[in-house]
Design an enzyme around this catalytic site. Structure first.
Site, PDB file in Angstrom:
ATOM      1  N   SER A   1       0.832  -1.141  -0.051  1.00  0.00           N
ATOM      2  CA  SER A   1      -0.063   0.156  -0.110  1.00  0.00           C
ATOM      3  C   SER A   1       0.920   1.276   0.279  1.00  0.00           C
ATOM      4  CB  SER A   1      -0.799   0.046   1.185  1.00  0.00           C
ATOM      5  OG  SER A   1      -1.515   1.183   1.405  1.00  0.00           O
TER       6      SER A   1
ATOM      7  N   TYR B   1      -2.280  -0.578  10.735  1.00  0.00           N
ATOM      8  CA  TYR B   1      -2.396  -0.943   9.302  1.00  0.00           C
ATOM      9  C   TYR B   1      -1.281  -0.396   8.369  1.00  0.00           C
ATOM     10  CZ  TYR B   1      -3.959  -1.378   4.335  1.00  0.00           C
ATOM     11  OH  TYR B   1      -3.938  -1.666   2.921  1.00  0.00           O
TER      12      TYR B   1
END
Length: 269
Positions: free
Chosen positions: A134, A147
């Site tokens: 990501s 996260y």
């Protein structure tokens, strides 16, 4: 002879979209997921798609899925580690158990899948491993720090893995999306508790999410499928230019901060 790709997390989002993209390019696909009953019904009508169970936190299920894939298609030419989820919450709000679970799925899960397929790839002297990271692995965000930390770990894991496997003829790519209109938000897990003092952090994150330009899922997964198995694939593949611009800005700020404090750094030599 058709090549074969094993995809984790193929019941939704990127994994589901990738299944159709690889099929369109003539690949055999092992579409794996924790609950095969949740598979897209269209998969059943595709001769070159094997739907089977794989839970990235269950080593036995990983080994079984790899065995089934090899038995059905003869080899595993590529793996896409798309399984994962997002843990929401300020760091103080997330329980230690939730933080461990986040890393167990998003990071250790990739390690276990890679360890299961590498003996097959090393024996053949070829293969391509694609890990879904990501842009949050570069730029951490408020109320998503746990996260983002897991995705930063995926980034470093992938970069090191690429260096280890390059001499063996096995390629590695980190796929770095900025965000898509998928079920990521609805599948994300809420923190164990709520602390009112973080209201401003949640508001900042909500404003960021509202203004963020999202990538096109179909075009992005088509790009991932197109670079899979090519002779010299990228180690880093950004999908969606908005995320790329965000990371460029982050690195510029980082280098500027290092420069402003370089005299202090120099004094530590």
């Amino acid at each position: 002879m058709s090549k074969t790709v094993l995809i984790t997390g193929a019941s939704t989002g990127m994994g589901e979209a990738l299944t159709f993209e690889y099929v369109a390019r003539g690949w055999n696909v092992a579409a794996t997921m924790r609950d095969p009953a949740r598979a897209n019904q269209a998969f059943a009508g595709l001769d070159n798609v094997l739907v089977t169970r794989l839970d990235v936190t269950d080593a036995a299920s990983i080994e079984q899925a790899v065995r089934e894939t090899v038995e059905r298609f003869g080899a595993v030419d590529a793996v896409v580690n798309a399984a994962g989820y997002g843990q929401l919450g300020a760091v103080e709000e997330v329980s230690p158990a939730q933080a461990r679970d986040q890393f167990e799925t998003n990071v250790v899960g990739i390690v276990q899948v890679v360890q299961a397929v590498l003996p097959h790839m090393r024996e053949r002297g070829s293969g391509h491993i694609l890990n879904v990271g990501s842009m949050g692995g570069h730029v951490s965000l408020p109320t998503m720090a746990v996260y983002c930390a897991s995705k930063s770990a995926v980034q470093n894991l992938t970069e090191g893995l690429a260096k280890e496997l390059d001499p063996l003829g096995i390629r590695v790519t980190l796929v770095e999306p900025a965000g898509f209109d998928t079920n990521f938000g609805t599948s994300a897990k809420l923190p164990a508790r709520s602390v009112a003092d973080y209201a401003d952090s949640y508001a900042a994150m909500a404003e960021f999410a509202k203004q963020a330009v999202r990538g096109d899922l179909t075009r992005s997964m088509a790009a991932v499928a197109d670079i899979t198995g090519v002779e010299e694939p990228p180690v880093h593949l950004a999908v969606a230019t908005a995320g790329l611009e965000m990371v460029r800005g982050h690195f510029a700020e980082l280098l500027d901060e290092y420069a402003r404090w370089e005299s202090v750094t120099a004094a530590t030599d």
